[in-house]
Design a protein around this motif. Structure first.
Motif: not given
Lengths: 305, 335
Positions: A77-83, A88-90, A271-272
């Motif tokens: 999914g998509y992190s709405h906070y980090l856009r 990718d973040i993880i 989501p994160v």
């Protein structure tokens, strides 16, 4: 052996499914996700729009199936906070945490297993007392306090080690020790108990009656049998260290998964959080499975179970 | 016949919180090549500790002393752990009471058998494996080559004890100590294992120290018998001597406890020895059997020396001869 491996794999998959269900339901744990996303000032119309936009209006089973298929293909999914894509973040943070966990585990095992063996070889002597004292102290010290003490002496007073960052292996020394020492007492005591039991067993007497040298008796015949419960414990502890490195990562400013989890909880980045919980849970499952396999390799009696 | 094992005045002491325990005192015997010596006595009389003392495998707290202890003429009392570990499994082997737990559950039979040879001889793995197969066949295990890949938990108790026997034979020892090797086995298997041991002992011309409390076994396989009571030898002689005319009241009592075909009357009660084994803690004096002995006299409270029967190698530790015992028989307490 193959049958046993398949059986355990089946169980592992079932656990993974259960975990994924629980993780999925996290979204609904704190109420209506659409309402949370829309914010406090949103109108009913906005909420309805967001609900529809993110698909929260569909039946739960459909939402779960959709979420799971995406997760299985690496789309968290998509992190709405980090856009940014959650994956990718993880995956930018995961290697650091894995490395830290592995270093901590290596530190813990290289300290606790020899110490446990020594204590069992000479029960009620100075070595044994020292090991037990260390275990009690280790279990009693909170890791954040221990980490701060280390930073104070090694980082500030003696200036031996860097206190933050992840640039080189030197940076990992203190965090690994701080994270690993907490596991040491449990592993040490389990090794000691196991060794004491095994060393008193009939087959050790047989090994000595064969004239085998003490190191062979100790490592080939005794440790292999005593280490079996330790393997299971170490696997669980490694999983625990991956998930439980939040405090240590925060203290040493290490940009890992633990730190990310803490940040995400703070800003309600669902989501994160979801992805972190799922990934860590899967690590647990994989580790437990690997430990089972290692134990089956070590103890032939487990293979038939 | 040169002696393989000579034990002179062996004692084992174990310090306990309640005082010094003397489980074995003044034990002397010798075993020649091709000879079977049976060590007989009830549980806790010091048989197993005697065996462990010879192997130098006593518990850490136990203290072993002796006048002399030699294996093939070599002093093994002061040999040191390094030399002892060279001799163990090599010149002398030991078979234990519990076949179920005496093999390491984590290694294959083959690994554990080969290891015994590889430790003491410069041989290849292949040679070690061949000898393991040969010996497994010798101890009556079928499909020996495939057994090597099996783990102890895949074998029955009888098979495991056979494996243990094969393991002690790996280096062709001069002496085998078997500590109640059949106690944990089915009655039907017991006889097989004992006969096997006796056969192997003849074939390999070894000395065999067989520890047992089964007098039926002793009668079948023993050349010489040593009867122990409460840590001391009370009687020793050839099997024929001891069984024909038991001298010590304890030996007599033991023999009354088992039915002997042709001797025991049909329907007659078997004997029982009343009372219990004395505590072995602290200073001990006099005959240790006197509390349970039907013929005990005040003089028994003083130290009792060995005396010889008609045959010189038949000795016993009692003040009375069997004839005198019989004369005192009316004093015998009804069982």
């Amino acid at each position: 052996m193959l049958i046993y491996a398949c059986k355990r794999l089946g169980v592992a998959v079932l656990v993974a499914v259960a975990v994924s269900l629980l993780t999925f339901s996290l979204i609904y744990l704190s109420g209506d996700p659409a309402m949370a996303l829309a914010g406090e000032a949103a109108t009913q119309q906005d909420i309805e729009y967001i609900r529809k936009f993110y698909g929260y209006d569909r039946p739960l089973a459909v939402q779960y199936a959709d979420w799971l298929t995406k997760a299985l293909t690496g789309n968290f999914g998509y992190s709405h906070y980090l856009r940014q894509d959650v994956a990718d973040i993880i995956f930018s943070r995961l290697p650091v945490t894995m490395l830290l966990g592995a270093c901590a585990l290596v530190f813990a095992l290289t300290l606790s297993i020899p110490l446990g063996v020594l204590a069992a070889m000479r029960p009620n002597t100075m070595v044994d007392r020292f090991a037990l004292t260390l275990a009690v102290v280790g279990q009693a010290l909170p890791s954040f306090w221990f980490a701060l003490i280390m930073i104070f002496w090694f980082g500030i007073v003696w200036r031996l080690l860097p206190i933050t960052g992840t640039e080189s292996w030197v940076n990992f020394i203190m965090p690994s020790v701080a994270l690993g020492y907490y596991v040491t007492p449990a592993v040490m005591r389990l090794t000691r108990t196991g060794m004491l039991e095994v060393l008193a067993s009939d087959y050790i007497r047989t090994a000595r009656a064969k004239g085998l040298r003490p190191p062979v008796v100790l490592f080939k015949h005794a440790l292999r049998n005593a280490i079996i419960p330790v393997v299971s414990l170490a696997a669980v502890q490694f999983g625990f260290m991956l998930g439980g490195s939040i405090v240590i990562e925060t203290i040493f400013a290490i940009n890992g998964l633990g730190y990310l989890a803490w940040e995400s909880i703070q800003r309600g980045d669902l989501p994160v959080m979801q992805a972190i919980v799922l990934i860590l849970a899967c690590f647990y499952i994989v580790l437990t499975y690997l430990a089972d396999m290692l134990n089956a390799f070590l103890d032939p009696r487990i293979r038939v179970a | 016949m040169s002696d393989i094992l000579e034990v002179a005045n062996l004692a084992v002491d174990i310090p306990l919180a309640a005082g010094m325990l003397h489980p074995v005192q003044g034990v002397s015997f010798s075993i020649g090549r091709g000879e079977t010596l049976c060590l007989v006595g009830e549980s806790g009389c010091g048989k197993s500790l005697t065996a462990l003392a010879i192997m130098d495998l006593l518990p850490r707290t136990a203290i072993r002393t002796a006048e002399s202890l030699t294996l093939n003429g070599e002093d093994i009392l002061n040999a040191g752990e390094r030399r002892m570990s060279d001799l163990r499994g090599n010149a002398m082997g030991m078979i234990f009471q519990e076949p179920m737990t005496s093999l390491n559950p984590s290694y294959t039979i083959g690994n554990q058998l080969e290891e015994a040879l590889l430790r003491h001889r410069r041989v290849s793995h292949r040679e070690a494996r061949d000898r393991a197969v040969m010996l497994l066949e010798k101890v009556g295990i079928t499909a020996a080559a495939s057994r090597l890949r099996q783990y102890p938990h895949q074998l029955s108790g009888g098979l495991r004890q056979r494996v243990m026997i094969a393991m002690t034979l790996m280096c062709g020892p001069d002496l085998i100590i078997a500590d109640e090797p059949t106690t944990a086995l089915d009655v039907t298997i017991q006889a097989q294992i004992l006969l096997l041991l006796a056969e192997l002992q003849k074939e390999f011309h070894m000395g065999l120290l067989l520890i047992t409390h089964d007098l039926g076994v002793v009668a079948r396989v023993a050349d010489r018998v040593v009867v122990m009571y409460a840590g001391q030898i009370v009687e020793t002689g050839t099997a024929t001597q001891v069984f024909a005319v038991p001298r010590h009241p304890y030996t007599q009592g033991l023999l009354e406890c088992i039915p002997i075909p042709g001797k025991t009357r049909r329907g007659a009660n078997l004997g029982a020895i009343p009372g219990m084994v004395p505590s072995l803690i602290g200073e001990l004096r006099g005959c240790r059997f006197r509390e349970r002995c039907a013929y005990a006299m005040p003089a028994c409270a003083a130290d009792v020396a060995f005396r010889a029967a008609e045959a010189r190698d038949h000795v016993y530790r009692c003040l009375l001869t069997p004839a005198e015992c019989a004369g005192n028989a009316r004093r015998k307490v009804p069982a």
